[in-house]
Structure formats: structure tokens, C-alpha cells
Design a protein around this motif. Structure first.
Motif, PDB file in Angstrom:
ATOM      1  N   LYS A 136       0.663  -1.227  -0.215  1.00  0.00           N
ATOM      2  CA  LYS A 136      -0.005   0.151  -0.047  1.00  0.00           C
ATOM      3  C   LYS A 136       0.834   1.198  -0.089  1.00  0.00           C
ATOM      4  CE  LYS A 136      -3.570   2.756   1.271  1.00  0.00           C
ATOM      5  NZ  LYS A 136      -3.023   4.041   1.252  1.00  0.00           N
ATOM      6  N   MET A 137       2.092   1.309   0.720  1.00  0.00           N
ATOM      7  CA  MET A 137       2.879   2.366   1.044  1.00  0.00           C
ATOM      8  C   MET A 137       3.927   2.581  -0.459  1.00  0.00           C
ATOM      9  SD  MET A 137       6.072   2.729   3.659  1.00  0.00           S
ATOM     10  CE  MET A 137       4.956   1.758   4.947  1.00  0.00           C
ATOM     11  N   GLY A 154       0.556  -6.802  -3.651  1.00  0.00           N
ATOM     12  CA  GLY A 154      -0.449  -6.637  -2.866  1.00  0.00           C
ATOM     13  C   GLY A 154      -1.860  -7.564  -3.030  1.00  0.00           C
ATOM     14  N   GLU A 155      -1.816  -8.079  -4.257  1.00  0.00           N
ATOM     15  CA  GLU A 155      -2.816  -8.848  -4.454  1.00  0.00           C
ATOM     16  C   GLU A 155      -2.510 -10.083  -4.026  1.00  0.00           C
ATOM     17  OE1 GLU A 155      -2.824  -8.663  -8.969  1.00  0.00           O
ATOM     18  OE2 GLU A 155      -4.759  -7.366  -8.880  1.00  0.00           O
ATOM     19  N   LEU A 156      -1.287 -10.558  -4.251  1.00  0.00           N
ATOM     20  CA  LEU A 156      -0.627 -11.905  -3.530  1.00  0.00           C
ATOM     21  C   LEU A 156      -0.929 -11.832  -2.137  1.00  0.00           C
ATOM     22  CD1 LEU A 156       0.902 -14.667  -3.652  1.00  0.00           C
ATOM     23  CD2 LEU A 156       3.041 -13.188  -3.448  1.00  0.00           C
ATOM     24  N   ALA A 157      -0.354 -10.885  -1.480  1.00  0.00           N
ATOM     25  CA  ALA A 157      -0.460 -10.906   0.206  1.00  0.00           C
ATOM     26  C   ALA A 157      -1.938 -10.888   0.495  1.00  0.00           C
ATOM     27  CB  ALA A 157       0.327  -9.605   0.684  1.00  0.00           C
ATOM     28  N   SER A 158      -2.792 -10.130   0.058  1.00  0.00           N
ATOM     29  CA  SER A 158      -4.189 -10.044   0.368  1.00  0.00           C
ATOM     30  C   SER A 158      -4.840 -11.562   0.099  1.00  0.00           C
ATOM     31  CB  SER A 158      -4.972  -9.014  -0.500  1.00  0.00           C
ATOM     32  OG  SER A 158      -6.426  -9.213  -0.166  1.00  0.00           O
ATOM     33  N   ARG A 159      -4.417 -12.283  -1.136  1.00  0.00           N
ATOM     34  CA  ARG A 159      -5.173 -13.442  -1.050  1.00  0.00           C
ATOM     35  C   ARG A 159      -4.359 -14.365  -0.129  1.00  0.00           C
ATOM     36  NH1 ARG A 159      -3.516 -13.661  -6.064  1.00  0.00           N
ATOM     37  NH2 ARG A 159      -1.862 -14.895  -5.845  1.00  0.00           N
ATOM     38  N   LYS A 160      -3.313 -14.194   0.271  1.00  0.00           N
ATOM     39  CA  LYS A 160      -2.642 -15.155   1.149  1.00  0.00           C
ATOM     40  C   LYS A 160      -3.529 -15.135   2.637  1.00  0.00           C
ATOM     41  CE  LYS A 160       0.215 -17.388  -0.829  1.00  0.00           C
ATOM     42  NZ  LYS A 160       0.338 -18.881  -1.132  1.00  0.00           N
ATOM     43  N   TYR A 217      -9.196  -7.159   2.647  1.00  0.00           N
ATOM     44  CA  TYR A 217      -9.802  -6.358   1.759  1.00  0.00           C
ATOM     45  C   TYR A 217      -9.928  -4.862   1.619  1.00  0.00           C
ATOM     46  CZ  TYR A 217     -12.385 -10.987   1.553  1.00  0.00           C
ATOM     47  OH  TYR A 217     -12.855 -12.432   1.260  1.00  0.00           O
ATOM     48  N   VAL A 218      -9.831  -4.419   2.858  1.00  0.00           N
ATOM     49  CA  VAL A 218      -9.699  -2.827   2.878  1.00  0.00           C
ATOM     50  C   VAL A 218      -8.331  -2.286   2.301  1.00  0.00           C
ATOM     51  CG1 VAL A 218      -9.599  -0.750   4.548  1.00  0.00           C
ATOM     52  CG2 VAL A 218     -11.203  -2.669   4.650  1.00  0.00           C
ATOM     53  N   LEU A 219      -7.443  -2.856   2.680  1.00  0.00           N
ATOM     54  CA  LEU A 219      -5.897  -2.478   2.281  1.00  0.00           C
ATOM     55  C   LEU A 219      -5.958  -2.715   0.787  1.00  0.00           C
ATOM     56  CD1 LEU A 219      -3.411  -3.549   4.894  1.00  0.00           C
ATOM     57  CD2 LEU A 219      -3.945  -1.123   4.041  1.00  0.00           C
ATOM     58  N   LEU A 220      -6.402  -3.847   0.281  1.00  0.00           N
ATOM     59  CA  LEU A 220      -6.329  -4.146  -1.158  1.00  0.00           C
ATOM     60  C   LEU A 220      -7.294  -3.142  -1.872  1.00  0.00           C
ATOM     61  CD1 LEU A 220      -5.412  -6.041  -3.616  1.00  0.00           C
ATOM     62  CD2 LEU A 220      -7.416  -7.417  -3.288  1.00  0.00           C
ATOM     63  N   SER A 221      -8.429  -2.750  -1.478  1.00  0.00           N
ATOM     64  CA  SER A 221      -9.242  -1.786  -2.083  1.00  0.00           C
ATOM     65  C   SER A 221      -8.428  -0.491  -2.270  1.00  0.00           C
ATOM     66  CB  SER A 221     -10.545  -1.674  -1.311  1.00  0.00           C
ATOM     67  OG  SER A 221     -11.360  -0.595  -1.672  1.00  0.00           O
ATOM     68  N   ASP A 276      -5.658   3.746  -4.990  1.00  0.00           N
ATOM     69  CA  ASP A 276      -4.367   4.618  -5.463  1.00  0.00           C
ATOM     70  C   ASP A 276      -4.175   4.698  -6.909  1.00  0.00           C
ATOM     71  OD1 ASP A 276      -4.353   5.535  -2.686  1.00  0.00           O
ATOM     72  OD2 ASP A 276      -2.833   4.113  -2.027  1.00  0.00           O
ATOM     73  N   SER A 277      -4.223   3.505  -7.521  1.00  0.00           N
ATOM     74  CA  SER A 277      -3.821   3.218  -8.828  1.00  0.00           C
ATOM     75  C   SER A 277      -5.076   3.517  -9.981  1.00  0.00           C
ATOM     76  CB  SER A 277      -3.555   1.823  -9.186  1.00  0.00           C
ATOM     77  OG  SER A 277      -2.382   1.399  -8.174  1.00  0.00           O
TER      78      SER A 277
END
Length: 543
Positions: A425-426, A433-439, A451-455, A460-461
């Protein structure tokens, strides 16, 4: 008059010389005098001598074992004393050796209620999940399941083993539980997390000793119900119940959780006013409270003022410094701790690694992780690896952070993946980020934070379609974002506010003030559009 230079002294006078200050040499002198006078020919008196060494001079427990070994027909009293002494020692498993000796000593004795009371305590200290229930079965066989001391001991044992259902079964089998059994059950429920039942039973007790009060207050603090802990402490004072170090440790823990600095300061003043000794445990609790409430100056004053400190005291002070951004001072304190000869533990190294994160000392952090195993024989836990991932992630070295996760000797936990997700996120790394969120979701499907951080990464993008997809996935999987909570302390009372909660008694007045603040902010925003050019329209709206 020197030790035992006379023959005319009675055997009981000689026996009275055994105490906690007796050296091994003095015990041997006493033993020799008893042998010379022929007193140890009496098996009953020999048992008294063994008991005196075991209970009055526990540092020489092995010597009492040797003395008892000389007796071919030991008394039940002597064997019970050995079971009791070992149940309180660092070798509780040896209690069972003397229990077995009861059946093989050749003088036809049987265990009594004292035997099983001490044996139950030994099982509790051993944390033996299979032995404890076996002892319970044995005492039922000998008909001691209705002995009040045994019953309270069983409740304590099962609570230490984490068998709350067994605590309830024992308690419910008692027709008229006495104060000791009721207190044991309150303590068991509070310890095992069933603080609701503990409080219900506590309120029904006709008499409540300090142990019961402390148990419920501690239970509330452990379960995060800090306001209930402080409220019950207030009632405890009104009842005039004696407050001890144990009480104040729980009170300070509750203040720490709430961030209630003023209440914590009041608790500290209460300790000083009532002359409650600030030993290691209470001093460490004070340091932890001040640190978590953000007052490191006061925390360090308590630390430097303590005459005795253990590894937890040092670690608490170090963790407070790291938590409050003073990473350099934390590492300096660790060096001083090493000079004092205090050996670090797992908690110490968590504080050190957090300090490295604060200061940005990536390579030093890695060296400390290696030092844990190499220099101190401490195997790093998942939390330590999580700190290292966070350390590399904050430095923008995301690929190396991922390598650390992949090379961990332990199964990565949410903390490690969460640290990587925060770093993504930073540094706006959508792929990782997608990989970490999925794990994280694989490990904990209802983790709303992932979910919130991935969102936020997608937002941001400017990937608005992906933001919507994440929100839809949350709805489909039944994941709800936990409501935000803030705490404010006014006049020593902590007030909690949750998003959407209007239960506070002053809610109406608060709403009026918030509306006025919102109006002023709107007016300010209208006159300061240039300052808000980088903020989305949704963020400009008042909450």
C-alpha cells in the motif's frame, strides 16, 4: 551454644532447629544427633524429620529423599509431605513417585484426602492434560471426590489445563459449594475467558474474599473489557476490600488497554498513597501502562527507580521506547541490559526488531534475528519474522520481504503477510499486494483488513472497477469492516465511541457540537479550495 553438642535435649527440640535457613552441613549435624540418640528408630518420628526438611527447608529436598529412603516402612504422613513438597517445587513430577510408594512400602497404608489434594496440585503445576484426569479418576475410586479441599483443587487444576467444561462439571456436582470452591470457580471462569459466568457467580456469593474480587477484575482486563474492570475496582474500594499488588496489576492493564493516562496516574498515586510495594510485577505493569499511554518520561522514571528488575521489566521499557518512536534509545537500553548480565528472551527481541523498524536499521535487524539463535539459543517465532518482513517492507525492499516469507522455517501467519500488504500500500505495488491479500484471506477468510487495504491499493492506482470487485467480494463472503472506535479520557473517566453508536448519555450534546464543527469546516473548505485540490469529493464531505 553450638549446634547439637549436647545429648540431653529432647528430640522435638532438636527437630525445631530445622528451618529455611538451615545449611546442608547443619542438617547433617541434626541428622547425626538424632541417629546417636536413637530417635530415628521410631518410624513416626523419622517421618516428622523428613517432613521438617521437605517443608521447612525446601532447598534441600533431595536430602529429605535420601533420609526417607533409609526407612523401609515410611508413614503416610511422611509420604504425603514429600508429595506436597514436590508439588510446590520445580520437580512436581516426583510427587507421583511417592504416590506409587504408598502402595509398595509394605505397611498396608492407603492414600487419604491429603494425598490427593497435593497430587491434584502437582498435576496443575505439571500442566499434564492426561495425568490430571487420571488423578481425578483415582481419587473417585478411593472415595474422596466429595472432599471440599479436593474439589476446589480439581477446579483449579482443570482451569490450569484449560478444561473449563470439566471445571463446570466438578462445580455442578457439589451440592453446597463453600466459599473456597466458589472462589476457585470464579477464578477458573475468569482465567478461561468466561467472565460473564464468573461475574454472575461472583454477584451471587454471600461473602467474597479479595481473591474473588481480583479474579473477576483480572478476567475483565484479560478479555479486553477494561471499563468493566475499572468499574468493579471502584466497587471493591467502596466495599473496603483490601487492595493488593495483584489488584493493581489488573487495574493498570485495563488503563493500558484504554489509553487512559489520567486514570493510570491516579492508580499509580493510589499505589504510593497506600504503600503497596512496587515489586517487579507491579513495576513492570506501571512501565507498560505509561508506555502504552504515551508518557515515556514517567515510564522510564519508574524503570530507573526500581531496585529489582527482571527480563520482562527491561523488555517492557524497551518495547515502550520502540512503540513511541525512540528506537535508538531502545537499542541503547538493550546494550545496558547486556552489560547488567540480564539474558534476553523472545519478548526482548520483538522490542529490538520493532526498534530497528522505527529507525530503519534493516541490516542490524537481520543481524539481531541471527543472534537470537546463534548467541542465545532462542528460536525465532512467527512474530519475529513478521517484524523482519515489516522492516524490509518499510524500506521499500518488497521482493526481499517476500523472500523472507517464502524462506521462513515456520508457516507464515497473517502478521507477516499483513506487513507485506501494508508495504505494498505504501509503495503502490499492486501485484504483490494482490498476492499478500489473497494469502491473508486464505488464512483468515473474514479478515476485513486485507480487503480494505487491497481496495485502497486499487484506489491509489485509479482502478475503480477493481475497488468495486473487492467490495462485492466482501458482500458475497459476508465480510464486514469492523466499526472504528476512539477513546477519550475526561476527568479520569474513559469514554468509548464506535461508528454508528448513539448510546452515550451525552450523545445529543455531542451531535450538536459535531454539527457546528462540520459547518465551520464546510465554510473553511469553501474559502480554501486550493488546499483541497488533491482530496476526492467523498473525502471532503463531513463524517
Amino acid at each position: 551454644m553450638s549446634y547439637l553438642t549436647f545429648r540431653s535435649v529432647s528430640k522435638h527440640s532438636i527437630l525445631s532447629l530445622v528451618d529455611s535457613r538451615s545449611s546442608l552441613r547443619q542438617l547433617k549435624q541434626i541428622h547425626n544427633q538424632l541417629l546417636i540418640n536413637g530417635y530415628l528408630n521410631d518410624a513416626h518420628f523419622l517421618g516428622q524429620f523428613v517432613a521438617a526438611i521437605a517443608l521447612k527447608s525446601p532447598n534441600h529436598l533431595e536430602y529429605s529423599n535420601l533420609v526417607l529412603h533409609q526407612c523401609h516402612t515410611p508413614t503416610l504422613f511422611a509420604l504425603n509431605c514429600m508429595i506436597r513438597a514436590h508439588s510446590k517445587s520445580s520437580t512436581p513430577q516426583k510427587s507421583f513417585h511417592f504416590f506409587n510408594k504408598i502402595f509398595h512400602c509394605g505397611n498396608c497404608i492407603s492414600p487419604d484426602n491429603y494425598t490427593f489434594n497435593f497430587l491434584v496440585r502437582a498435576s496443575a503445576q505439571l500442566l499434564a492434560r492426561r495425568i490430571g484426569p487420571a488423578v481425578h479418576g483415582s481419587l473417585i475410586k478411593y472415595g474422596f471426590e466429595f472432599d471440599p479441599h479436593v474439589q476446589s483443587g480439581l477446579i483449579f487444576m482443570y482451569s490450569e489445563l484449560g478444561f473449563l467444561c470439566s471445571c463446570h462439571q466438578v462445580f455442578e456436582s457439589i451440592p453446597n459449594p463453600d466459599l473456597v470452591c466458589q472462589t476457585a470457580m470464579v477464578s477458573a471462569c475468569a482465567k478461561c475467558g468466561d467472565v460473564g459466568f464468573a461475574r454472575k457467580l461472583f454477584d451471587s456469593m454471600p461473602r467474597r474474599d479479595p481473591i474473588a474480587w481480583n479474579a473477576v477484575i483480572s478476567g475483565y482486563a484479560q478479555c479486553g473489557q477494561s471499563r468493566d474492570a475499572l468499574r468493579l475496582f471502584h466497587f471493591m474500594q467502596l466495599e473496603g476490600v483490601k487492595v493488593s499488588e495483584v489488584t493493581m496489576v489488573s487495574v493498570l492493564s485495563a488503563c493500558s488497554q484504554l489509553g487512559a493516562l489520567e486514570h493510570g496516574r491516579w492508580a499509580h498515586a493510589y499505589v504510593q498513597k497506600n504503600k503497596i510495594p512496587v515489586a517487579v510485577t507491579l513495576g513492570t505493569a506501571l512501565i507498560d501502562m505509561y508506555a502504552k499511554c504515551g508518557d515515556m518520561n514517567e515510564a522510564m522514571q519508574v524503570f530507573w527507580g526500581m531496585k529489582e528488575k527482571n527480563v520482562y521489566t527491561w523488555s517492557s521499557a524497551m518495547n515502550g521506547l520502540a512503540m513511541n518512536g525512540a528506537g535508538d534509545k531502545c537499542l541503547e537500553l538493550f546494550s545496558l541490559m547486556q552489560n547488567e548480565g540480564v539474558l534476553p528472551n523472545e519478548i526482548t527481541f520483538l522490542s529490538i526488531l520493532r526498534a530497528c523498524c522505527v529507525v530503519g536499521l534493516v541490516e542490524d535487524g537481520r543481524k539481531y534475528l541471527v543472534s537470537m539463535r546463534k548467541d542465545y539459543g532462542i528460536e525465532p517465532l512467527v512474530e519475529h519474522y513478521g517484524c523482519i518482513v515489516d522492516l524490509y517492507g518499510r524500506a521499500g525492499r518488497l521482493d526481499e520481504a517476500l523472500n523472507i516469507i517464502n524462506e521462513m522455517p515456520l508457516k507464515p501467519h497473517n502478521g507477516a503477510w499483513g506487513a507485506l500488504l501494508n508495504a505494498c500500500k505504501m509503495y503502490k505495488n499492486m501485484e504483490l499486494g494482490e498476492l499478500a491479500s489473497r494469502k491473508i484471506i486464505e488464512l483468515e477468510g473474514k479478515n476485513h483488513g486485507a480487503y480494505v487495504l487491497l481496495s485502497n491499493i486499487y484506489a491509489d492506482s485509479k482502478k475503480w472497477e477493481m475497488v468495486d470487485n473487492v467490495r462485492q467480494a466482501m458482500k458475497v463472503n459476508g465480510v464486514r469492516k469492523q466499526p472504528g472506535c476512539s477513546v477519550i479520557e475526561i476527568d479520569g473517566e474513559a469514554h468509548e465511541f464506535f461508528v454508528g453508536d448513539n448510546s452515550h448519555p451525552k450523545y445529543g450534546d455531542i451531535e450538536v457540537i459535531l454539527e457546528e464543527i462540520s459547518m465551520r469546516l464546510k465554510s473553511y473548505a469553501t474559502n480554501s479550495n486550493s488546499l483541497l485540490s488533491d482530496i476526492g469529493e467523498e473525502e471532503k464531505e463531513p463524517l
